[in-house]
Design an enzyme around this catalytic site. Structure first.
Site, short mmCIF file in Angstrom:
data_model
loop_
_atom_site.label_atom_id
_atom_site.label_comp_id
_atom_site.label_asym_id
_atom_site.label_seq_id
_atom_site.Cartn_x
_atom_site.Cartn_y
_atom_site.Cartn_z
N SER A 39 14.36 -44.90 -62.50
CA SER A 39 15.06 -43.89 -62.91
C SER A 39 14.13 -42.76 -63.48
O SER A 39 13.29 -42.08 -62.76
CB SER A 39 16.17 -44.28 -63.83
OG SER A 39 17.11 -43.43 -63.89
N ASP A 162 21.03 -46.79 -59.63
CA ASP A 162 19.74 -46.83 -60.34
C ASP A 162 19.11 -48.24 -60.70
O ASP A 162 19.68 -49.37 -60.42
CB ASP A 162 20.47 -46.58 -61.71
CG ASP A 162 19.49 -46.15 -62.87
OD1 ASP A 162 18.56 -47.02 -63.13
OD2 ASP A 162 19.70 -44.86 -63.30
#
Length: 389
Positions: A39, A162
């Protein structure tokens, strides 16, 4: 020895990681053959490997703080709560935020960048190695916070979200890829909330409405993966040299919607912690098989050098004194030889101790240093000519 750096996510808290990497870039320090990021950690690693100092700080403090980046009320509409599309478009279209993505092709086999994403259906980790053509989509996939960024990023017949869901701290992955020296940069303080940034946000959303089963699955997967990573960190393999860089106190910034002064403070903390870490890992730039090669001086921050400068100065002085004494012993009386050796040793020690900005230039005198470098075995030559570790 293969080295790797692992960067945790955390949304805007990634500005701490940006500070750590800015400290590394200021010292021209990047010995890592692998960089594995999740991320915001993937985005930080991208600017670090592309050698763009201060870029990640500006991207977080300016692009993610823009009024249209994080808009909670979009949860009720068709648009994503976080505007990753606009964010990454700025990195290829806005002159103020351009990244030289084409340089990824220069890495070859010597350096690998890995972004972690999660398969939305199976919740398995997906490890992506971007090139200039895929980097935008895969960085977006690694950062696609579940439910806050639509349904994820297409990847063949799958969708990715994610990477913090399936592998928020991919230390084991780095180890399995052969790294035996690993730095882990984290955005959670010791003893902090292990749930991570985006999962905190989703948890709070779940408390205020019916908690969907799909969200529960994601959170359980994340927490299980985080616990496994913590267990690996607590008892690493015996052949692994592991260094963690993390804030000592919880950061002031939040995953999203942070105050500007909080971002400034956390970036400063990251720089300070990065400088401290260099005292432990600066020597990683010196592979054993390259120790005798000429080295570019690397500026190591003051507080990193000061921890070891006395020891280094003494060792270098002893080595030089011994070699100078041997060189001149056949040409001058023993007493003079000892005086010459002592003078040179004192000069070297003073120089090393004085160079607390991070490099030993070997400027005792050109003739003496040149002779020492020719005569001293590789181990001693490294001590004289290398930058202070």
């Amino acid at each position: 020895m293969k080295t790797a750096i692992v960067a945790e996510g955390g949304g805007q808290r990634g500005i701490y990681t940006a500070g750590v990497f800015d400290a590394f870039m200021q010292a021209s320090f990047n010995p890592f053959s692998d960089g594995i990021g999740v991320s915001a950690g993937a985005q930080n690693l991208l600017s670090y490997f592309l050698e763009q100092p201060d870029y990640a700080r500006r991207a977080i403090a300016e692009l993610t703080a823009a009024p249209d980046f994080f808009v909670p009320y979009r949860w009720f509409g068709a648009r994503s709560v976080i505007d990753l599309d606009g964010y990454f478009d700025r990195t290829i279209n806005d002159p103020d935020y351009l990244l030289p993505y084409q340089r990824l092709s220069e890495f070859g086999s010597q350096r690998r960048l890995v972004f972690v994403a999660t398969d939305r259906e199976s919740l398995e980790a997906v490890y992506l190695e971007p090139d200039a053509g895929t980097v935008l989509a895969w960085a977006k996939a690694s950062s696609a916070v579940p439910f806050l960024y639509r349904s994820g990023v297409p990847f063949g017949d799958r969708f990715l979200v994610d990477g913090g869901v399936a592998d928020p701290l991919p230390i084991r992955r780095a180890y399995e890829r052969g790294a035996r020296r690993i730095v882990v940069v984290r955005t959670t303080a010791a003893g902090g909330d292990v749930a991570g940034g985006w999962s905190q946000r989703l948890s709070r959303m779940g408390e205020s409405r019916a908690f969907p089963e799909s969200v529960r699955r994601l959170l359980e997967c994340h927490e299980r993966a985080y616990a496994e990573a913590e267990a690996f960190l607590a008892a690493p393999p015996e052949d692994l040299e592991l260094v963690q860089i993390r804030p000592r106190e919880p950061l002031d910034s939040q995953p999203f919607g942070s105050r500007s002064e909080a971002l400034v403070a956390d970036h400063r903390v990251g720089i300070e912690d990065g400088e401290r870490a260099l005292a432990r890992i600066a020597h990683w730039t010196l592979p054993v098989d390259q120790a005798a090669l000429p080295l570019e001086p690397a500026a190591v921050p003051l507080d990193a050098v000061s921890l070891m400068v006395g020891e280094v100065a003494e060792e270098v002085a002893e080595e030089v004194a011994e070699e100078v004494a041997v060189m001149v012993a056949g040409d001058v009386p023993g007493q003079v030889a000892g005086q010459v050796a002592g003078q040179v040793a004192g000069q070297v020690a003073g120089q090393v101790a004085g160079q607390v900005t991070g490099q030993v230039t070997g400027s005792v005198t050109g003739d003496v240093v040149g002779s020492v470098e020719r005569r001293v075995p590789s181990r001693r030559r490294r001590a004289v000519a290398m930058p202070i570790p």
